[in-house]
Design a protein around this motif. Structure first.
Motif, PDB file in Angstrom:
ATOM      1  N   MET A  19      72.369   5.445  37.440  1.00 48.39           N
ATOM      2  CA  MET A  19      72.873   5.314  36.234  1.00 48.39           C
ATOM      3  C   MET A  19      72.423   6.736  35.307  1.00 48.39           C
ATOM      4  SD  MET A  19      74.205   2.578  36.783  1.00 48.39           S
ATOM      5  CE  MET A  19      74.159   1.839  38.526  1.00 48.39           C
ATOM      6  N   VAL A  20      73.262   6.933  34.340  1.00 51.46           N
ATOM      7  CA  VAL A  20      72.985   7.677  32.890  1.00 51.46           C
ATOM      8  C   VAL A  20      71.897   7.571  32.889  1.00 51.46           C
ATOM      9  CG1 VAL A  20      73.235   9.112  31.637  1.00 51.46           C
ATOM     10  CG2 VAL A  20      75.475   9.241  33.379  1.00 51.46           C
ATOM     11  N   SER A  21      71.771   6.126  32.750  1.00 56.96           N
ATOM     12  CA  SER A  21      71.092   5.559  30.974  1.00 56.96           C
ATOM     13  C   SER A  21      70.214   4.066  31.549  1.00 56.96           C
ATOM     14  CB  SER A  21      71.515   5.540  29.883  1.00 56.96           C
ATOM     15  OG  SER A  21      70.261   4.704  29.073  1.00 56.96           O
ATOM     16  N   GLY A  22      69.115   4.443  31.617  1.00 60.04           N
ATOM     17  CA  GLY A  22      68.019   2.933  32.693  1.00 60.04           C
ATOM     18  C   GLY A  22      67.945   3.414  33.827  1.00 60.04           C
ATOM     19  N   TYR A  23      67.171   1.925  34.244  1.00 56.05           N
ATOM     20  CA  TYR A  23      66.038   2.784  35.763  1.00 56.05           C
ATOM     21  C   TYR A  23      67.366   1.164  36.712  1.00 56.05           C
ATOM     22  CZ  TYR A  23      63.472   5.974  33.462  1.00 56.05           C
ATOM     23  OH  TYR A  23      62.838   6.715  33.035  1.00 56.05           O
ATOM     24  N   CYS A  24      68.281   1.722  37.665  1.00 57.28           N
ATOM     25  CA  CYS A  24      68.964   1.139  38.510  1.00 57.28           C
ATOM     26  C   CYS A  24      68.898   2.105  40.041  1.00 57.28           C
ATOM     27  CB  CYS A  24      69.485  -0.086  38.139  1.00 57.28           C
ATOM     28  SG  CYS A  24      69.667  -1.609  37.162  1.00 57.28           S
ATOM     29  N   GLY A  25      69.111   1.137  40.646  1.00 59.50           N
ATOM     30  CA  GLY A  25      69.251   2.418  41.453  1.00 59.50           C
ATOM     31  C   GLY A  25      69.080   3.912  42.134  1.00 59.50           C
ATOM     32  N   ASN A  26      69.652   4.928  42.059  1.00 62.00           N
ATOM     33  CA  ASN A  26      68.490   5.746  42.425  1.00 62.00           C
ATOM     34  C   ASN A  26      67.777   6.869  41.219  1.00 62.00           C
ATOM     35  OD1 ASN A  26      69.019   6.733  44.882  1.00 62.00           O
ATOM     36  ND2 ASN A  26      70.738   7.744  44.203  1.00 62.00           N
TER      37      ASN A  26
END
Length: 340
Positions: A19-26
């Motif tokens: 995600m460019v913005s936020g905290y999921c995945g990588n």
């Protein structure tokens, strides 16, 4: 004084969404691993503007051909042989998952110490996030994985056993072991209180809207480790929860699992106890941040907000949780464990 040249060197290939913005995945995985001294090479199978908990998002997805081309580029330069760990998260494409499975098999033939931590992101809350045909493929992947970190629903789907109590949770773990994986972490489960050993039973809060009463319904994490002699050792960990909207906690959990199994190579339970302590602390920081964004209003965010500003206010506080990631409090936050 520690000689840095003598410190173990770990390099992780982390394959999941971005995600460019936020905290999921990588975005939720890379910083914690780097904080704990791991080099992280990031392969983003998905690149979105923001996670799908928002009302809209933009971006695109790689194909299996794209992923194979990236693997080929790494191989051409001898970079694949540097990996000590592979981490996978959300892989919603059947062909990409098959491509990853084949590559991990190849790497394990060349690098016998390679550890593959697989978060089989299939769904949650009784709903699949992926096409049904991916489920049997994940069962194949289990024979390649060293550690898997499903949530309760995912463990039910993989084992084809409904988890309604501790007995069925243990049965589900044993069934998953039969697919070939030695280390299983069911990251979050709801269990009836009468089924939980009293030594780790946490109280339910009487009022989840009270600022002084943060405890919502406790959840439980179960580890199941099959040793080389075939014996299975299982532990149950209880931890408090916080009423709010959270995304990315599973991605943070699986990343920290990669790191902590190096600290406790012979005890999955001890490694995961430390993981749970860190994830719970970061979740609490996120809960506190949500409250501040509500300007102290006693009415908490309990479901996915429709307002993008409120969704943004619920983003996981990964950076502010650096201290909790490095040195989690193992005593003061009601994280309890018992061997089953």
């Amino acid at each position: 004084m520690t000689n840095l040249e003598d410190s173990p060197s770990y390099r992780v290939l982390s394959i999941q969404s971005h995600m460019v913005s936020g905290y999921c995945g990588n975005k939720a995985a890379a910083f914690p691993l780097q904080t704990l001294g791991f080099d992280v090479d990031i392969l983003n199978t998905v690149q979105f503007s923001n996670h799908t908990g928002y009302t809209s998002w933009t971006g695109g997805r790689l194909t299996d051909v794209d992923v194979q081309q990236l693997f080929d580029g790494l191989e051409a330069n001898g970079l694949m042989d540097q990996y000590t760990h592979v981490l996978t998260g959300y892989i919603g494409n059947f062909d990409i998952l098959r491509t990853i499975e084949n590559k991990v098999k190849q790497l394990k033939e060349r690098i016998p110490y390679l550890i593959y931590v697989c978060d089989p992101v299939l769904g949650d809350g009784g709903r699949l996030y992926v096409a049904p045909e991916i489920v049997p493929l994940y069962r194949d992947v289990l024979s390649v994985a060293d550690v898997i970190t499903p949530n309760q629903f995912e463990a039910e789907v993989l084992s084809d056993i409904k988890i309604i109590n501790l007995k069925t949770a243990k049965e589900a773990a044993n069934q998953i072991h039969a697919f070939g994986v030695d280390n299983i972490v069911i990251t979050s489960m709801v269990l009836p209180p009468e089924d939980v050993p009293k030594t780790i039973l946490l109280p339910h809060s009487k009022s989840t809207e009270s600022a002084s009463n943060t405890n919502h319904q406790p959840l439980y994490c179960m580890t199941s480790q099959r040793h080389p002699n075939g014996d299975v050792q299982q532990h149950l960990i209880s931890f408090p929860t916080y009423e709010g909207y959270f995304t990315g906690t599973g991605d943070l959990f699986s990343a920290l699992t990669v790191a902590r199994i190096q600290d406790y190579p012979h005890s999955l339970a001890q490694a995961i106890f430390k993981v749970v302590a860190s994830v719970n602390a970061v979740t609490r920081l996120t809960w506190e941040h949500q409250r501040k964004q509500q300007h102290g209003n006693d009415k908490m965010i309990v479901d996915k907000p429709n307002d993008p500003k409120l969704v943004h206010a619920c983003e996981l506080q990964v950076i502010k949780g650096k201290k909790e990631i490095e040195h989690p409090d193992l005593i003061g936050h009601q994280i309890l464990m018992v061997e089953l």
